[in-house]
Design an enzyme around this catalytic site. Structure first.
Site, PDB file in Angstrom:
ATOM      1  N   PHE A 164      -2.156  65.045 -30.091  1.00 45.87           N
ATOM      2  CA  PHE A 164      -1.376  64.961 -28.866  1.00 45.87           C
ATOM      3  C   PHE A 164      -1.368  63.524 -28.375  1.00 45.87           C
ATOM      4  O   PHE A 164      -2.019  63.177 -27.388  1.00 45.87           O
ATOM      5  CB  PHE A 164      -1.977  65.886 -27.807  1.00 45.87           C
ATOM      6  CG  PHE A 164      -2.131  67.301 -28.294  1.00 45.87           C
ATOM      7  CD1 PHE A 164      -1.041  68.161 -28.322  1.00 45.87           C
ATOM      8  CD2 PHE A 164      -3.354  67.766 -28.753  1.00 45.87           C
ATOM      9  CE1 PHE A 164      -1.173  69.465 -28.781  1.00 45.87           C
ATOM     10  CE2 PHE A 164      -3.505  69.067 -29.210  1.00 45.87           C
ATOM     11  CZ  PHE A 164      -2.411  69.916 -29.223  1.00 45.87           C
ATOM     12  N   GLY A 217     -12.082  73.206 -28.623  1.00 47.01           N
ATOM     13  CA  GLY A 217     -10.774  73.223 -27.981  1.00 47.01           C
ATOM     14  C   GLY A 217     -10.839  73.312 -26.462  1.00 47.01           C
ATOM     15  O   GLY A 217     -11.819  73.797 -25.894  1.00 47.01           O
ATOM     16  N   HIS A 267      -8.752  69.302 -19.204  1.00 52.16           N
ATOM     17  CA  HIS A 267      -7.783  68.921 -18.179  1.00 52.16           C
ATOM     18  C   HIS A 267      -7.893  69.738 -16.903  1.00 52.16           C
ATOM     19  O   HIS A 267      -7.001  69.676 -16.051  1.00 52.16           O
ATOM     20  CB  HIS A 267      -6.359  68.986 -18.739  1.00 52.16           C
ATOM     21  CG  HIS A 267      -6.046  67.812 -19.632  1.00 52.16           C
ATOM     22  ND1 HIS A 267      -6.946  66.809 -19.867  1.00 52.16           N
ATOM     23  CD2 HIS A 267      -4.933  67.481 -20.326  1.00 52.16           C
ATOM     24  CE1 HIS A 267      -6.392  65.913 -20.675  1.00 52.16           C
ATOM     25  NE2 HIS A 267      -5.179  66.301 -20.975  1.00 52.16           N
TER      26      HIS A 267
HETATM   27  N1  SAH Z   1      -7.215  62.666 -28.259  1.00 57.11           N
HETATM   28  C1  SAH Z   1      -6.686  63.756 -29.056  1.00 57.11           C
HETATM   29  C2  SAH Z   1      -6.332  65.001 -28.239  1.00 57.11           C
HETATM   30  C3  SAH Z   1      -7.491  65.588 -27.484  1.00 57.11           C
HETATM   31  S1  SAH Z   1      -7.191  67.267 -27.011  1.00 57.11           S
HETATM   32  C4  SAH Z   1      -5.482  63.270 -29.860  1.00 57.11           C
HETATM   33  O1  SAH Z   1      -5.232  62.052 -29.922  1.00 57.11           O
HETATM   34  O2  SAH Z   1      -4.801  64.086 -30.469  1.00 57.11           O
HETATM   35  C5  SAH Z   1      -8.567  67.568 -25.994  1.00 57.11           C
HETATM   36  C6  SAH Z   1      -9.897  67.753 -26.734  1.00 57.11           C
HETATM   37  O3  SAH Z   1     -10.927  67.713 -25.757  1.00 57.11           O
HETATM   38  C7  SAH Z   1     -10.073  69.078 -27.471  1.00 57.11           C
HETATM   39  O4  SAH Z   1     -10.306  68.843 -28.831  1.00 57.11           O
HETATM   40  C8  SAH Z   1     -11.282  69.751 -26.801  1.00 57.11           C
HETATM   41  O5  SAH Z   1     -12.160  70.409 -27.713  1.00 57.11           O
HETATM   42  C9  SAH Z   1     -11.971  68.576 -26.158  1.00 57.11           C
HETATM   43  N2  SAH Z   1     -12.750  68.901 -24.958  1.00 57.11           N
HETATM   44  C10 SAH Z   1     -12.353  69.606 -23.875  1.00 57.11           C
HETATM   45  N3  SAH Z   1     -13.326  69.649 -22.956  1.00 57.11           N
HETATM   46  C11 SAH Z   1     -14.373  68.952 -23.450  1.00 57.11           C
HETATM   47  C12 SAH Z   1     -15.680  68.625 -22.973  1.00 57.11           C
HETATM   48  N4  SAH Z   1     -16.101  69.043 -21.768  1.00 57.11           N
HETATM   49  N5  SAH Z   1     -16.500  67.900 -23.762  1.00 57.11           N
HETATM   50  C13 SAH Z   1     -16.084  67.478 -24.983  1.00 57.11           C
HETATM   51  N6  SAH Z   1     -14.851  67.742 -25.485  1.00 57.11           N
HETATM   52  C14 SAH Z   1     -14.013  68.467 -24.740  1.00 57.11           C
HETATM   53 MG    MG Z   2      -4.129  64.060 -24.045  1.00 65.27          MG
END
Ligand code: SAH
Ligand code: MG
Length: 203
Positions: free
Chosen positions: A13, A68, A137
């Site tokens: 993403f 995730g 998020h």
């Molecule tokens: N940076 C990535 C997209 C990240 S999507 C890209 O370039 O494609 C968001 C990620 O954050 C997910 O893989 C999810 O597992 C992770 N995530 C969500 N909450 C989290 C937390 N509290 N600690 C660590 N990782 C987390």
């Molecule tokens: Mg993002």
């Protein structure tokens, strides 16, 4: 910036322009200290940060529990069945992440930390050149990440926040709230935004 693998094939993403901006920011910031990313998923952003750091002999700490975010769970909008581990009955992006880091030749640069952000933060001591927040998020998750990592950023270092949507109709408000909080703190100078990527320089 030369990509060692076809970035289009990497699930993720992040727009190409945003990736290029991460690369440019890390190319400067990693001179001050290592880069830490929260939210690696399959490694798309990690590749851009990693390529910049590799050139400098610097390190990227890539934090993700790999189970995730809310939007990646079965039945949710961004669920990818290929990343579902049915024996564990949970999401697992770590296998795909490792594969991409290996294919990109970044195993000498990227340190995966497979754990929730708060747990990595608990004993963290190393001052950082750059922090990239792209994890959960929900407002709670985004604020926790900001508060946990802000204090580790060196003066002159970069805070990057992904998924800024000033218009609430376009996306969730938590990352934008964190960005505004950082601006209002007086601790940062804003740098030009690139698509939904906010960049701030620690004073
Ligand atoms: N940076 C990535 C997209 C990240 S999507 C890209 O370039 O494609 C968001 C990620 O954050 C997910 O893989 C999810 O597992 C992770 N995530 C969500 N909450 C989290 C937390 N509290 N600690 C660590 N990782 C987390
Ligand atoms: Mg993002």
């Amino acid at each position: 910036m030369k990509m060692p693998l076809d970035i289009e094939q990497v699930k993720g993403f992040l727009a190409e322009e945003e990736g290029a901006a991460l690369y440019r920011a890390a190319s400067e910031a990693a001179k001050l200290g290592p880069v830490l990313e929260i939210g690696s998923y399959c490694g798309k952003s990690t590749l851009y940060l990693g390529l910049a750091c590799q050139q400098l002999g610097a390190t990227v700490y890539a934090v993700d529990h790999h189970a995730g975010s809310e939007e990646h769970q079965p039945g949710e909008m961004f669920h990818d069945p290929e990343l579902f581990d049915s024996s564990a009955e949970q999401m697992d992006s770590f296998r795909e992440f490792r594969r991409n880091i290996r294919l990109a030749g970044l195993e000498d640069t990227v340190v995966p930390l497979v754990a929730p952000s708060w747990l990595v933060a608990r004993d963290w001591q190393t001052p950082l050149g750059m922090v990239f927040i792209d994890g959960g998020h929900s407002l709670d998750a985004a604020l926790t990440d900001y508060r946990a990592w802000l204090g580790h950023l060196r003066p002159g270092g970069i805070l990057a926040v992904h998924d800024l949507f000033p218009n609430p109709l376009e996306g969730g408000q938590a990352p934008y709230t964190v960005y505004k909080l950082a601006l209002a703190s007086g601790l940062f100078d804003p740098l030009p935004q690139v698509e939904t990527l906010g960049l701030l320089k620690r004073l």
